[in-house]
Design an enzyme around this catalytic site. Structure first.
Site, PDB file in Angstrom:
ATOM      1  N   ALA A 238      47.495  -6.064 -29.707  1.00 34.90           N
ATOM      2  CA  ALA A 238      48.258  -6.767 -30.755  1.00 34.90           C
ATOM      3  C   ALA A 238      49.137  -7.875 -30.179  1.00 34.90           C
ATOM      4  CB  ALA A 238      49.119  -5.756 -31.507  1.00 34.90           C
ATOM      5  N   PRO A 239      49.327  -8.987 -30.878  1.00 35.92           N
ATOM      6  CA  PRO A 239      48.882  -9.253 -32.244  1.00 35.92           C
ATOM      7  C   PRO A 239      47.460  -9.818 -32.362  1.00 35.92           C
ATOM      8  CG  PRO A 239      50.276 -11.027 -31.511  1.00 35.92           C
ATOM      9  CD  PRO A 239      50.216 -10.045 -30.374  1.00 35.92           C
ATOM     10  N   ASN A 241      45.525 -12.284 -30.532  1.00 30.06           N
ATOM     11  CA  ASN A 241      44.994 -13.625 -30.234  1.00 30.06           C
ATOM     12  C   ASN A 241      43.755 -13.537 -29.346  1.00 30.06           C
ATOM     13  OD1 ASN A 241      46.715 -15.232 -31.675  1.00 30.06           O
ATOM     14  ND2 ASN A 241      48.241 -15.321 -30.047  1.00 30.06           N
ATOM     15  N   LYS A 242      43.835 -12.643 -28.365  1.00 27.26           N
ATOM     16  CA  LYS A 242      42.684 -12.539 -27.446  1.00 27.26           C
ATOM     17  C   LYS A 242      41.533 -11.793 -28.114  1.00 27.26           C
ATOM     18  CE  LYS A 242      45.802 -12.923 -23.578  1.00 27.26           C
ATOM     19  NZ  LYS A 242      47.061 -12.641 -24.279  1.00 27.26           N
ATOM     20  N   ASP A 260      46.511  -0.471 -29.803  1.00 23.67           N
ATOM     21  CA  ASP A 260      47.903  -0.854 -29.552  1.00 23.67           C
ATOM     22  C   ASP A 260      48.816   0.267 -30.015  1.00 23.67           C
ATOM     23  OD1 ASP A 260      49.207  -3.800 -28.776  1.00 23.67           O
ATOM     24  OD2 ASP A 260      50.593  -2.405 -29.723  1.00 23.67           O
ATOM     25  N   ASP A 287      47.776   5.110 -27.925  1.00 24.67           N
ATOM     26  CA  ASP A 287      48.090   4.825 -26.523  1.00 24.67           C
ATOM     27  C   ASP A 287      46.772   4.734 -25.752  1.00 24.67           C
ATOM     28  OD1 ASP A 287      48.840   4.871 -23.893  1.00 24.67           O
ATOM     29  OD2 ASP A 287      50.124   6.648 -24.059  1.00 24.67           O
ATOM     30  N   ASP A 307      45.554  -6.543 -21.143  1.00 29.49           N
ATOM     31  CA  ASP A 307      46.647  -7.516 -21.232  1.00 29.49           C
ATOM     32  C   ASP A 307      47.909  -6.726 -21.607  1.00 29.49           C
ATOM     33  OD1 ASP A 307      47.778 -10.157 -21.422  1.00 29.49           O
ATOM     34  OD2 ASP A 307      47.622 -10.043 -23.592  1.00 29.49           O
ATOM     35  N   CYS A 362      51.744 -12.337 -18.819  1.00 31.18           N
ATOM     36  CA  CYS A 362      52.477 -13.596 -18.932  1.00 31.18           C
ATOM     37  C   CYS A 362      53.753 -13.458 -18.099  1.00 31.18           C
ATOM     38  CB  CYS A 362      52.767 -13.970 -20.386  1.00 31.18           C
ATOM     39  SG  CYS A 362      53.644 -12.733 -21.317  1.00 31.18           S
TER      40      CYS A 362
END
Ligand SMILES: C[S@@+](CC[C@H](N)C(=O)[O-])C[C@H]1O[C@@H](n2cnc3c(N)ncnc32)[C@H](O)[C@@H]1O
Length: 492
Positions: A238-239, A241-242, A260, A287, A307, A362
């Site tokens: 989430a959310p 994009n990938k 998520d 999880d 990610d 990130c």
């Protein structure tokens, strides 16, 4: 409560690391979350400039009684925004100091030798955060082709500068203003516009044709490159994009199991995927560490995107707001994040049929990036690193033999947000020695280049508050005891 008080409260919470920007805005229950979010983003962007103006004008030194964060949001609107939009004492105080604040702004421009406000931001951010990053727009190829999008923007009065041939051309765009755009050189179906170009009200955006996503965050799905019809896991999704990028690469064929922990983010994701026309997903509020690799359902999973939650230190606005604090507290937090990231990544590698796993954050911290990759490789000797996008100029920090196979991204080097990507591949022969896992052999490098050129080419975030968090701050949530699974249904 005025928008300024609500915004100042959120800045306080951000500094106390109480949550991600978008989550805090959403949770604030302020009636106009879009206005609040826009004000916060802009204040964060101008944060260093505002601090300098407030300090030099001695705005808070006299009889003015307000916190620095409240001063920042209101001074932002006075100098760079729509003018002060409240009444009462707050307005009276700011208006009383208006001349001095404006004079300091003018003085700062002279000092920095810039003529417009945006250049001031670039000049202020130049050392800490790097140059301004273009506004990247990923075209959702489930709904629009690149040619259609280019034609659309031309009709809207934008000048098309062609496909970038070098990063310098992208960098130049980062310094420009006005209605112009180019096609990115690394990520197919990605367009770059001058910083600050706003598409939130664009009909193509609201219809899910455009995804407002930083260039670096497009790399994980691109490098995972799941074939059309494959079975994929998006472990911390989430959310989404990938996930939507993966679905576009897979042409909506095959299956994406997306997990998520965060119910709210997952609900947002469901809405976003619907808007993007994604139909091949199965969402679960679970999880990922509890997902059983030997479950027959996941038997065919060949590609996994990992990610996970990270410090978000690659997001320049956020870091500027939080201040780059080092120290034992920060170190403890990074160690805790890093421990989780290692566990999650090793769990991904334990799926019986998985061939390729992409790990991304990130974060700019070695502990969350190279250290996680190194530990994971040591614990999973049946996997090796692939030389990710060899033409990408910024590589992993040289902390272990294969680290150059990983890629890093930053405003300074690649004109993106700070980011890190590592690509793992199952070894064809489980007996390979550790030196064979190194991706630096010429043959393998060439193969990777070829893969990227053929497999990726030709296939192909919003920061809208109604859509909630991108991936900037992704504070790790504790696993909930009760699991609730949600499955989205195909949407036409
Ligand atoms: C970096 S964000 C993901 C961003 C997403 N990949 C995207 O591109 O939109 C990390 C996500 O991991 C989720 N998360 C954290 N721990 C998790 C776990 N153990 N299992 C599943 N999801 C988890 C967080 O709720 C957060 O939404």
């Amino acid at each position: 409560m005025s928008v300024y008080q609500a915004a100042a409260k959120i800045l306080d919470k951000l500094q106390r690391k109480e949550g991600a920007l978008k989550t805090l805005v959403y949770d604030s229950r302020f009636k106009n979350v879009r206005q609040l979010y826009a004000l916060l983003c802009e204040t964060l962007r101008y944060s260093a400039v505002l601090e300098e103006i407030i300090e030099n004008s001695r705005f808070l030194k006299g009889d003015v009684k307000m916190t620095l964060n409240l001063a920042k949001v209101v001074v932002y609107d006075l100098l760079f925004g729509k003018g002060v939009q409240c009444g009462g004492r707050l307005k009276a105080v700011v208006i009383a100091h208006r001349t001095r604040l404006r004079a300091e702004l003018a003085r700062l421009k002279v000092k920095k030798q810039v003529s417009n406000n945006m250049d001031l931001v670039t000049a202020a951010g130049g050392s800490a955060a790097g140059p301004a990053v273009p506004r990247y727009v990923r075209l959702n190829t489930l709904k629009i082709t690149t040619n259609e999008a280019i034609a659309y923007f031309k009709r809207q009065g934008y000048t098309y500068l062609g496909k970038a041939r070098s990063l310098d051309e992208v960098a130049e765009l980062g310094q420009k203003h006005g209605k112009r755009f180019l096609q990115d050189l690394h990520v197919p179906d990605l367009l770059a516009f001058p910083p600050g170009t706003d598409f939130h009200k664009d009909t193509l955006y609201t219809a899910g044709h455009l995804i407002l996503q930083d260039k670096a965050s497009c790399l994980p799905a691109l490098l995972l490159s799941p074939p059309v019809g494959s079975c994929v896991i998006d472990a911390c999704a989430a959310p989404g994009n990938k996930t939507s990028h993966l679905a576009a690469l897979m042409k909506n064929k095959g299956r994406i199991f997306a997990f998520d922990l965060d119910t709210k983010r997952l609900a947002t994701m469901s809405t976003l995927l619907l808007r993007a026309g994604v139909t091949c997903q199965e969402l679960a509020n679970q999880d990922f560490l509890t997902v059983k690799p030997d479950d027959p359902k996941y038997q065919k999973v060949s590609h996994i995107l990992m990610d996970p939650s990270c410090s978000g230190s690659g997001m320049p606005d956020l870091m500027r707001a939080l201040g780059d604090k080092n120290g034992p507290e920060q170190e403890k937090r990074l160690q805790s994040l890093s421990g989780f990231q290692c566990r999650a990544l090793s769990h991904a590698l334990s799926f019986p049929s998985v061939q390729r796993v992409v790990y991304s954050t990130c974060s700019i911290h070695q502990q969350e990036n190279e250290d996680v990759v190194k530990t994971t490789l040591e614990q999973n000797t049946n996997f090796k690193l692939v030389n990710a996008l060899p033409s990408w100029p910024a590589r992993g920090l040289n902390t272990f033999l294969d680290a150059g196979c990983c890629l890093r991204a930053s405003a300074l080097d690649t004109f993106t947000n700070g980011f890190f990507v590592a690509v793992f591949e199952r070894k064809s022969d489980g007996n390979e020695s550790s030196s064979e896992r190194i991706c630096s052999s010429k043959a393998e490098r060439n193969r990777n280049v070829e893969e990227e050129a053929t497999g990726v080419e030709g296939r192909f975030e919003s920061e809208d508050i109604s859509e909630l968090p991108e991936q900037e701050t992704c504070t790790r949530k504790k696993p909930r005891k009760k699991k609730r699974k949600t499955k989205t249904h195909a949407v036409n």
